[in-house]
Design a protein around this motif. Structure first.
Motif, PDB file in Angstrom:
ATOM      1  N   TYR A  92      -2.730   5.417   7.742  1.00  0.00           N
ATOM      2  CA  TYR A  92      -3.228   5.937   6.461  1.00  0.00           C
ATOM      3  C   TYR A  92      -2.925   4.950   5.330  1.00  0.00           C
ATOM      4  O   TYR A  92      -3.771   4.681   4.471  1.00  0.00           O
ATOM      5  CB  TYR A  92      -2.585   7.296   6.179  1.00  0.00           C
ATOM      6  CG  TYR A  92      -2.490   7.655   4.715  1.00  0.00           C
ATOM      7  CD1 TYR A  92      -3.584   8.155   4.019  1.00  0.00           C
ATOM      8  CD2 TYR A  92      -1.296   7.486   4.018  1.00  0.00           C
ATOM      9  CE1 TYR A  92      -3.499   8.463   2.677  1.00  0.00           C
ATOM     10  CE2 TYR A  92      -1.196   7.789   2.683  1.00  0.00           C
ATOM     11  CZ  TYR A  92      -2.300   8.284   2.009  1.00  0.00           C
ATOM     12  OH  TYR A  92      -2.206   8.583   0.673  1.00  0.00           O
ATOM     13  N   LEU A  93      -1.716   4.388   5.331  1.00  0.00           N
ATOM     14  CA  LEU A  93      -1.335   3.413   4.302  1.00  0.00           C
ATOM     15  C   LEU A  93      -2.236   2.188   4.336  1.00  0.00           C
ATOM     16  O   LEU A  93      -2.608   1.647   3.288  1.00  0.00           O
ATOM     17  CB  LEU A  93       0.124   2.990   4.508  1.00  0.00           C
ATOM     18  CG  LEU A  93       1.196   3.866   3.897  1.00  0.00           C
ATOM     19  CD1 LEU A  93       2.572   3.431   4.388  1.00  0.00           C
ATOM     20  CD2 LEU A  93       1.139   3.825   2.377  1.00  0.00           C
ATOM     21  N   LEU A  95       9.073   9.407   3.525  1.00  0.00           N
ATOM     22  CA  LEU A  95      10.091  10.415   3.239  1.00  0.00           C
ATOM     23  C   LEU A  95      10.211  11.452   4.343  1.00  0.00           C
ATOM     24  O   LEU A  95      11.259  12.047   4.526  1.00  0.00           O
ATOM     25  CB  LEU A  95       9.785  11.095   1.897  1.00  0.00           C
ATOM     26  CG  LEU A  95       9.709  10.139   0.694  1.00  0.00           C
ATOM     27  CD1 LEU A  95       9.456  10.919  -0.586  1.00  0.00           C
ATOM     28  CD2 LEU A  95      10.988   9.318   0.570  1.00  0.00           C
ATOM     29  N   GLY A  96       9.140  11.668   5.110  1.00  0.00           N
ATOM     30  CA  GLY A  96       9.201  12.634   6.204  1.00  0.00           C
ATOM     31  C   GLY A  96       9.304  11.997   7.567  1.00  0.00           C
ATOM     32  O   GLY A  96       9.174  12.674   8.580  1.00  0.00           O
ATOM     33  N   ASN A 138      -9.766  11.017   0.247  1.00  0.00           N
ATOM     34  CA  ASN A 138      -9.149  11.304   1.548  1.00  0.00           C
ATOM     35  C   ASN A 138      -9.231  10.064   2.428  1.00  0.00           C
ATOM     36  O   ASN A 138     -10.313   9.585   2.754  1.00  0.00           O
ATOM     37  CB  ASN A 138      -9.870  12.473   2.215  1.00  0.00           C
ATOM     38  CG  ASN A 138      -9.246  12.833   3.556  1.00  0.00           C
ATOM     39  OD1 ASN A 138      -8.107  12.456   3.843  1.00  0.00           O
ATOM     40  ND2 ASN A 138      -9.980  13.564   4.375  1.00  0.00           N
ATOM     41  N   PHE A 139      -8.053   9.521   2.814  1.00  0.00           N
ATOM     42  CA  PHE A 139      -8.001   8.309   3.618  1.00  0.00           C
ATOM     43  C   PHE A 139      -7.526   8.564   5.037  1.00  0.00           C
ATOM     44  O   PHE A 139      -7.393   7.641   5.818  1.00  0.00           O
ATOM     45  CB  PHE A 139      -7.057   7.284   2.968  1.00  0.00           C
ATOM     46  CG  PHE A 139      -7.524   6.825   1.628  1.00  0.00           C
ATOM     47  CD1 PHE A 139      -8.492   5.853   1.514  1.00  0.00           C
ATOM     48  CD2 PHE A 139      -7.000   7.383   0.474  1.00  0.00           C
ATOM     49  CE1 PHE A 139      -8.931   5.437   0.276  1.00  0.00           C
ATOM     50  CE2 PHE A 139      -7.430   6.975  -0.761  1.00  0.00           C
ATOM     51  CZ  PHE A 139      -8.404   5.991  -0.875  1.00  0.00           C
ATOM     52  N   LYS A 195       1.771  12.157  -2.787  1.00  0.00           N
ATOM     53  CA  LYS A 195       1.340  13.486  -2.334  1.00  0.00           C
ATOM     54  C   LYS A 195       1.497  13.630  -0.824  1.00  0.00           C
ATOM     55  O   LYS A 195       1.660  14.737  -0.319  1.00  0.00           O
ATOM     56  CB  LYS A 195      -0.130  13.725  -2.718  1.00  0.00           C
ATOM     57  CG  LYS A 195      -0.382  13.884  -4.189  1.00  0.00           C
ATOM     58  CD  LYS A 195      -1.772  14.442  -4.459  1.00  0.00           C
ATOM     59  CE  LYS A 195      -2.867  13.538  -3.960  1.00  0.00           C
ATOM     60  NZ  LYS A 195      -4.224  14.083  -4.259  1.00  0.00           N
ATOM     61  N   HIS A 196       1.439  12.516  -0.106  1.00  0.00           N
ATOM     62  CA  HIS A 196       1.577  12.537   1.356  1.00  0.00           C
ATOM     63  C   HIS A 196       3.006  12.257   1.799  1.00  0.00           C
ATOM     64  O   HIS A 196       3.262  11.986   2.970  1.00  0.00           O
ATOM     65  CB  HIS A 196       0.638  11.498   1.983  1.00  0.00           C
ATOM     66  CG  HIS A 196      -0.803  11.886   1.937  1.00  0.00           C
ATOM     67  ND1 HIS A 196      -1.551  11.835   0.775  1.00  0.00           N
ATOM     68  CD2 HIS A 196      -1.648  12.355   2.896  1.00  0.00           C
ATOM     69  CE1 HIS A 196      -2.786  12.227   1.030  1.00  0.00           C
ATOM     70  NE2 HIS A 196      -2.868  12.552   2.303  1.00  0.00           N
ATOM     71  N   GLY A 197       3.959  12.283   0.863  1.00  0.00           N
ATOM     72  CA  GLY A 197       5.360  12.077   1.230  1.00  0.00           C
ATOM     73  C   GLY A 197       5.709  10.624   1.481  1.00  0.00           C
ATOM     74  O   GLY A 197       6.557  10.323   2.314  1.00  0.00           O
TER      75      GLY A 197
END
Length: 675
Positions: A557-558, A548-549, A619-620, A292-294
């Motif tokens: 975040y990861l 991807l972006g 939400n991270f 969802k976050h690309g």
């Protein structure tokens, strides 16, 4: 043939069919419908036979006591006392868990093929015939050491060699990752697979085939890929003691009570199906969250390794920077203004195809500066350009080229030293009989690079820069983003060696890169991240994770996502073991039979799956917060002293076009409504 049949039975389609049979058995059992053949037999045959085969194969040929053996024993014991549903349930849960885990660890293999395709297949051989030099196209297999090859502009260099005639600029990013073409002249080394950009080069072959730099790069990727061992299921790691403990407890319950059904129930509830599902379900949810976050995550192992991460190594060009050159400084050294120096330089650089020339021409175009055309244009590959217009004779190029025509003053040398210390590319501009200015060009640092490094440091992760760029350039950029440990001038194998060195020191290492030259280090690291949209296909295929972006702000975040995933996995394991322990006690006491034991066992699996699913919507990203009041409106801009991304509605006046924070200037997004 037998293996092929087992693969079909264990595949997705047949597992779905098996699940349908199990559902029919539940419906018949609940509604009291009697069937001449219990539908659960369908699930036993479809999911049970591959399980039985797997258990025997691991036990006999691999000498491995696996969780499959325990579940097979429970299945056979259930069938022996006529509890077909219990046998079907444990077999189907095991098949489902295997499919989920296989899905999470599936890895792409296309990158190596793409890398091999970079190798040139032909070369232009120079030889003498009747006292005259001739040339012919031959296969690379026919090239010998010390052969002289000619490489025209736009051609790839077919072998490693040394320049014996000619000047040119070489794009060797495939090997070194350098952001700029490298000037080459007599005596300079060139690498197989790199691109000759401008001048004609004659090179003498120094290495062939398996000894070439590109082939060594291919071999490094192969070797690193082979070192990646498959992740073993947690249940399988524990199976060596799970099996005997389960058998002992089941046998003790049978002997103590004289009731074989209690012993079989112990075996059914002891099956580690929830344990098997603990990892893949949490990983699937986390992968969905990342998507969802690309972010494309290729394996569960990558997520697990991220959670234990202690060191992140970054490539520079295209990772911490955008990888495109921009004019950063225009320094007049005579009586001309900055715009005049830019206009004079652009007059000759407009006709050049060199990346530095294009950047200068683009700068003049962006500034809407009128540029006069030149005549008598000449290009000297790897050195500079020349042209004449109403201003006079114009020279633009590197220091060696300018020194041939001008005296360099001490003041100019001071400017050059300062720019060199910042790792910038330099074009010196001369007009008639004097140097009139210096134009410096630099790669652009990504706006969020510094905040990414700061966030990683807050998470306790060490950051290191590994780059093919020269040490001065590397140090300059590292200082800008806050990285203290820097290693420059690195070839692909040297990047790999640094990653291995960090790993040997007991660190879990992540490599972040975007180029072909990063592929061996990406493969060797415990976990690797590639820039998805600008990175090479080979780097993306070699990495475990693709952004991807190209938003490197997603790396912290990861890390947070991985930490939470590991916690969820450990919690699920503890939960499944607690449920199993309670169910075993109830089975020994006769409170559960094989059917109710299978239902409790299934309920435990469902709880594990539901808990894992909660990861999907969590939400991270600590920087993504709701904000309705941090900004003030001056009629033109929204101002903030905080680094936030606006998720709620922001009401602004009609004239507001931008939102300003202390780090970013953001265009007003569609979700921010105007009054």
């Amino acid at each position: 043939m037998l293996i092929k049949i087992m693969d079909i039975l264990a595949g997705l389609k047949m597992t779905i069919v098996s699940g349908v049979f199990l559902l029919c058995a539940i419906i018949c059992m609940v509604s009291g419908i009697e069937s001449p053949i219990d539908p659960a037999w369908g699930a036993v045959i479809i999911s049970g036979i591959p399980l039985f085969y797997l258990a025997l194969d691991r036990l006999i040929f691999e000498k491995w006591v696996s969780s499959a053996l325990l579940i097979t024993i429970a299945m056979i014991a259930s069938l022996a006392i006529g509890e077909i549903f219990a046998a079907a349930e444990v077999a189907w849960i095991m098949a489902l868990g295997a499919l989920l885990e296989d899905w999470t660890v599936e890895r792409a293999k296309k990158g190596l093929k793409n890398l091999i395709e970079l190798t040139p297949q032909t070369g232009r051989l120079i030889y003498e015939k009747n006292g005259k030099k001739q040339e012919k196209i031959i296969s690379v297999d026919e090239i010998k050491i010390d052969d002289v090859l000619r490489v025209l502009p736009g051609e790839k260099i077919p072998v490693d060699g040394v320049v014996i005639d000619g000047d040119s600029s070489i794009d060797q990013s495939v090997i070194t990752g350098e952001s700029l073409p490298v000037d080459k002249s007599d005596g300079d080394e060139v690498f197989c697979g790199t691109l000759n950009m401008y001048g004609v080069l004659d090179i003498k072959t120094t290495s062939l085939g398996e000894n070439s730099s590109l082939q060594k790069l291919i071999d490094l990727v192969k070797q690193a890929d082979e070192k990646q061992a498959p992740t073993q299921r947690i249940a399988d790691k524990w199976a060596t003691w799970l099996v005997p403990v389960a058998l002992i407890i089941a046998a003790a319950a049978w002997v103590a009570t004289g009731n074989i059904e209690r012993g079989v129930t112990v075996l059914v509830v002891f099956c580690p199906c929830a344990l098997i599902l603990a990892t893949p379900t949490a990983v699937m949810a986390a992968i969905g969250q990342a998507t969802k976050h690309g972010i494309l995550i290729k394996s569960g192992e990558a997520l697990e390794n991220l959670g234990e991460l202690s060191t992140i190594t970054f490539d520079k060009t295209g990772t911490l920077t955008y990888g495109d050159l921009k004019v950063s400084d225009i320094i007049p050294t005579g009586d001309f203004t900055e715009n005049e120096v830019l206009a004079i330089a652009s007059a000759v650089e407009n006709l050049s195809e060199h990346p530095l020339a294009k950047a200068i021409a683009d700068k003049a175009n962006d500034e809407h500066i009128a540029v006069e055309k030149v005549s008598n244009f000449k290009m000297y590959p790897g050195r500079g350009v020349f042209g004449i217009n109403s201003k006079g004779k114009i020279y633009a190029g590197n220091l060696n080229y300018i020194k041939e025509n001008f005296e360099i003053s001490d003041k100019t040398n001071t400017y050059l030293d300062n720019l060199n210390s910042e790792g910038k590319a330099i074009i010196i501009v001369g007009l008639n009989n004097q140097v009139i200015g210096i134009i410096a060009l630099s790669d652009s640092i990504r706006e969020d690079s510094q905040s990414v490094v700061e966030n990683l440091h807050e998470l306790g992760v060490k950051t290191v820069l590994l780059t093919g760029d020269n040490v001065k350039t590397a140090n300059y950029f590292a200082k800008q983003v806050g990285i203290s440990e820097v290693h420059g001038n690195l070839l692909p194998n040297e990047k790999l060696q640094w990653v291995e060195k960090f790993k040997k020191s007991g660190n879990k290492v992540c490599m972040v890169g975007d180029g072909v030259n990063d592929a061996p280090a990406l493969k060797t690291a415990n976990v690797s991240v590639a820039m998805g949209s600008i990175g090479s296909d080979i780097a993306i295929d070699a990495a475990d994770i693709a952004l991807l972006g190209d938003d490197i702000e997603k790396i912290p975040y990861l890390k947070r996502l991985s930490n939470s995933t590991l916690f969820t996995i450990k919690f699920n394991i503890a939960l499944s073991m607690m449920i199993n322990a309670i169910a075993i006690i109830c089975s020994v006491l006769g409170l559960l039979n094989p059917v109710t034991g299978a239902i409790v066992h299934n309920a435990g699996s469902c709880l594990v799956v539901l808990n894992a699913a909660l990861l999907y919507d969590r939400n991270f990203d600590k920087n993504r917060i709701h904000s309705h009041y941090h900004y003030h409106d001056d009629g033109k801009h929204l101002h903030s002293h905080e680094n936030v991304e606006i998720l709620g509605e922001i009401h602004t006046s009609e004239g507001v076009k931008h939102i300003h924070s202390h780090r970013h200037s953001l265009k007003l997004k569609s979700h921010c409504s105007k009054l």
